[in-house]
Design a protein around this motif. Structure first.
Motif, short mmCIF file in Angstrom:
data_model
loop_
_atom_site.label_atom_id
_atom_site.label_comp_id
_atom_site.label_asym_id
_atom_site.label_seq_id
_atom_site.Cartn_x
_atom_site.Cartn_y
_atom_site.Cartn_z
N GLY A 283 0.64 -1.41 -0.10
CA GLY A 283 0.02 0.01 -0.16
C GLY A 283 0.73 1.34 0.02
O GLY A 283 0.60 2.05 -0.79
N ILE A 284 1.93 1.29 0.82
CA ILE A 284 2.89 2.44 0.77
C ILE A 284 3.40 2.63 -0.56
O ILE A 284 3.63 3.72 -1.12
CB ILE A 284 3.78 2.12 1.81
CG1 ILE A 284 3.45 2.13 3.23
CG2 ILE A 284 5.18 3.06 1.63
CD1 ILE A 284 4.43 2.05 4.43
N PHE A 285 3.86 1.46 -1.24
CA PHE A 285 4.57 1.66 -2.53
C PHE A 285 3.44 2.18 -3.45
O PHE A 285 3.97 2.98 -3.92
CB PHE A 285 4.89 0.07 -2.85
CG PHE A 285 5.73 0.01 -4.25
CD1 PHE A 285 6.79 0.71 -4.54
CD2 PHE A 285 4.94 -0.26 -5.39
CE1 PHE A 285 7.45 0.77 -5.68
CE2 PHE A 285 5.31 -0.25 -6.53
CZ PHE A 285 6.67 0.16 -6.84
N LEU A 286 2.41 1.79 -3.40
CA LEU A 286 1.35 2.33 -4.46
C LEU A 286 0.90 3.86 -4.28
O LEU A 286 1.00 4.67 -5.21
CB LEU A 286 0.17 1.42 -4.31
CG LEU A 286 0.01 0.17 -4.95
CD1 LEU A 286 -1.23 -0.61 -4.51
CD2 LEU A 286 0.22 0.07 -6.42
N ILE A 287 1.10 4.24 -2.86
CA ILE A 287 0.67 5.79 -2.72
C ILE A 287 1.99 6.64 -3.02
O ILE A 287 1.97 7.75 -3.50
CB ILE A 287 0.24 5.84 -1.18
CG1 ILE A 287 -0.94 5.16 -0.91
CG2 ILE A 287 0.49 7.44 -0.66
CD1 ILE A 287 -1.34 5.10 0.59
N ILE A 288 3.21 5.84 -2.92
CA ILE A 288 4.37 6.65 -3.13
C ILE A 288 4.36 6.72 -4.82
O ILE A 288 4.73 7.85 -5.39
CB ILE A 288 5.63 6.03 -2.65
CG1 ILE A 288 5.81 6.23 -1.12
CG2 ILE A 288 6.91 6.50 -3.51
CD1 ILE A 288 7.07 5.46 -0.55
N ILE A 289 3.90 5.96 -5.44
CA ILE A 289 3.88 5.74 -6.92
C ILE A 289 3.06 7.04 -7.33
O ILE A 289 2.96 7.45 -8.29
CB ILE A 289 3.23 4.37 -7.48
CG1 ILE A 289 4.49 3.43 -7.46
CG2 ILE A 289 2.92 4.64 -8.99
CD1 ILE A 289 5.80 3.74 -7.94
N LEU A 290 1.72 7.10 -6.51
CA LEU A 290 0.94 8.10 -7.05
C LEU A 290 1.33 9.31 -6.92
O LEU A 290 1.15 10.11 -7.67
CB LEU A 290 -0.42 7.89 -6.19
CG LEU A 290 -1.73 6.84 -6.52
CD1 LEU A 290 -2.42 6.72 -5.51
CD2 LEU A 290 -1.94 7.05 -7.88
N PHE A 291 1.94 9.62 -5.83
CA PHE A 291 2.64 10.91 -5.57
C PHE A 291 3.69 11.17 -6.52
O PHE A 291 3.97 12.43 -6.99
CB PHE A 291 3.21 11.15 -4.14
CG PHE A 291 2.09 11.69 -3.00
CD1 PHE A 291 1.74 12.87 -3.11
CD2 PHE A 291 2.06 10.82 -1.99
CE1 PHE A 291 0.98 13.20 -2.12
CE2 PHE A 291 0.72 11.09 -1.11
CZ PHE A 291 0.53 12.47 -1.20
N THR A 292 4.46 10.19 -7.10
CA THR A 292 5.46 10.61 -8.01
C THR A 292 4.86 10.68 -9.34
O THR A 292 5.56 11.38 -10.12
CB THR A 292 6.36 9.03 -8.11
OG1 THR A 292 7.12 8.69 -6.81
CG2 THR A 292 7.62 9.20 -9.09
#
Length: 379
Positions: A283-292
């Motif tokens: 989940g953290i990875f996906l949220i970081i991807i969204l911000f990126t």
């Protein structure tokens, strides 16, 4: 028989759909986790479980309406309001020092009386300073490496930084310096000016860092949180444990336990710890991807803008939101000392979400005025 091809320009103007989708996803996920992170605290305060979410929603609605308005304004109209916004922001930054609400030694919030809300002037200062620098640098493009010319924006930046610092908001003051420096850098200011500024500013910042006990304690807690596990190190240790306990898949949305009382500010500055506990690494990875993706799309818009004002403003807005998100995540992960900077789209705070959505509206506005692409029509 081969047909003829005619080169045309595609004059269609529409907002960046991909960026709209990213904003909607971040906002929707953020509000979901705000409810998950805040309901236990609301119950402890004898409020309904959805209390903090309902307090956030009116500012979300106002922010969306404001973004829709800004999206449809001509860029020239936005430019005309830059000085007014800067002046209003400056007045509010002074006003909060006189009449602002003092919370734990910080005077950052202006009470809004019967609305039972507060407003944080430093949030509007972020947007005002970005637009001011965009307007100034676009008008003085031929004289950017003239020291006299540069002295004007530098004085304005220092004024806002000092006023923000006087509110006992050291992290936002640093934030304003960083965002301003990135805009200067992308504008092509000579490297020797940056080196001179760094040499001049670092001793001053170190002095400010060590002139308040709570900042020194935060620094000590960052270096060795176990030295005071029930004091200043407590929040850092609890956030770390929340991230670790989330594992790869997480405990499930709504199933986190540290938000029930062990983790202070679970719905505010440390909401990312709740995210990590409930949805884990994936989940953290996906949220970081969204911000990126948000940052990539924002910078693409900036570098394709047709005028310098839009370029500097889009670059500054994208940097502001992305840097703030990275800064918040780094604090929760224990990579940098605690700053008190909220996570955009996620953390509870009406001023923050309202200004963030206005910034998004401006980015979408700029995306409607990009360089037109040549298209080939078969005839």
């Amino acid at each position: 028989m081969a047909g003829n091809f005619i080169i045309e320009k595609d004059n269609r103007q529409s907002c960046d759909f991909f960026l709209i989708l990213i904003i909607i996803l971040l906002l929707g996920i953020g509000l979901s986790f705000l409810f998950s992170a805040s309901y236990a605290n609301a119950i402890r305060l004898n409020r309904p479980p959805e209390f903090f979410l309902l307090r956030q929603l009116p500012l979300v609605v106002l922010g969306i309406l404001g973004a829709l308005l800004i999206m449809n304004l001509p860029v020239e109209t936005i430019k005309r309001f830059v000085f007014i916004l800067l002046l209003v922001s400056l007045v509010l930054s002074v006003f909060v020092l006189i009449t602002g609400q003092n919370i734990q030694g910080a005077r950052r919030w202006i009470p809004l009386g019967m609305l039972n809300r507060t407003f944080q002037p430093s949030e509007i200062a972020k947007l005002a300073l970005i637009l001011y620098l965009a307007d100034f640098l676009s008008k003085k493009e031929e004289k950017l490496n003239n020291l006299y010319t540069l002295s004007h924006p530098v004085v304005i930046i220092l004024l806002f930084v000092l006023l923000t610092f006087a509110q006992n908001d050291f992290s936002t003051a640093i934030f304003l310096i960083f965002v301003s420096a990135t805009i200067f850098f992308i504008a092509g200011i000579k490297y020797r000016y940056f080196l001179s500024a760094i040499i001049a500013v670092i001793p001053f910042l170190i002095l400010l860092l060590f002139n308040r006990e709570h900042r020194v304690r935060r620094l000590v807690a960052f270096i060795n949180p176990e030295s005071d596990p029930l004091g200043v190190g407590y929040q850092i240790l609890q956030a770390r444990e929340a991230l670790i306990s989330g594992g790869f898949w997480g405990m499930g949305i709504g199933s986190g336990v540290r938000k029930l009382g062990a983790l202070p500010e679970a719905h505010s500055d440390f909401i990312f710890a709740v995210v990590g506990e409930e949805v884990g690494f994936i989940g953290i990875f996906l949220i970081i991807i969204l911000f990126t993706l948000f940052a990539v799309r924002g910078y693409l818009i900036a570098f394709r803008c047709t005028d310098k004002f839009s370029f500097y403003a889009a670059f500054g807005i994208t940097t502001s939101i992305f840097y703030q998100s990275i800064m918040n995540m780094a604090v929760v992960a224990g990579a940098i000392p605690s700053t008190g900077v909220p996570l955009p789209f996620f953390s509870h705070g009406g001023s923050s979400i309202f200004i963030t959505l206005l910034m998004c509206g401006m980015l979408l506005n700029f995306s409607k005025h990009l360089k037109t692409e040549k298209v080939y029509r078969h005839e």
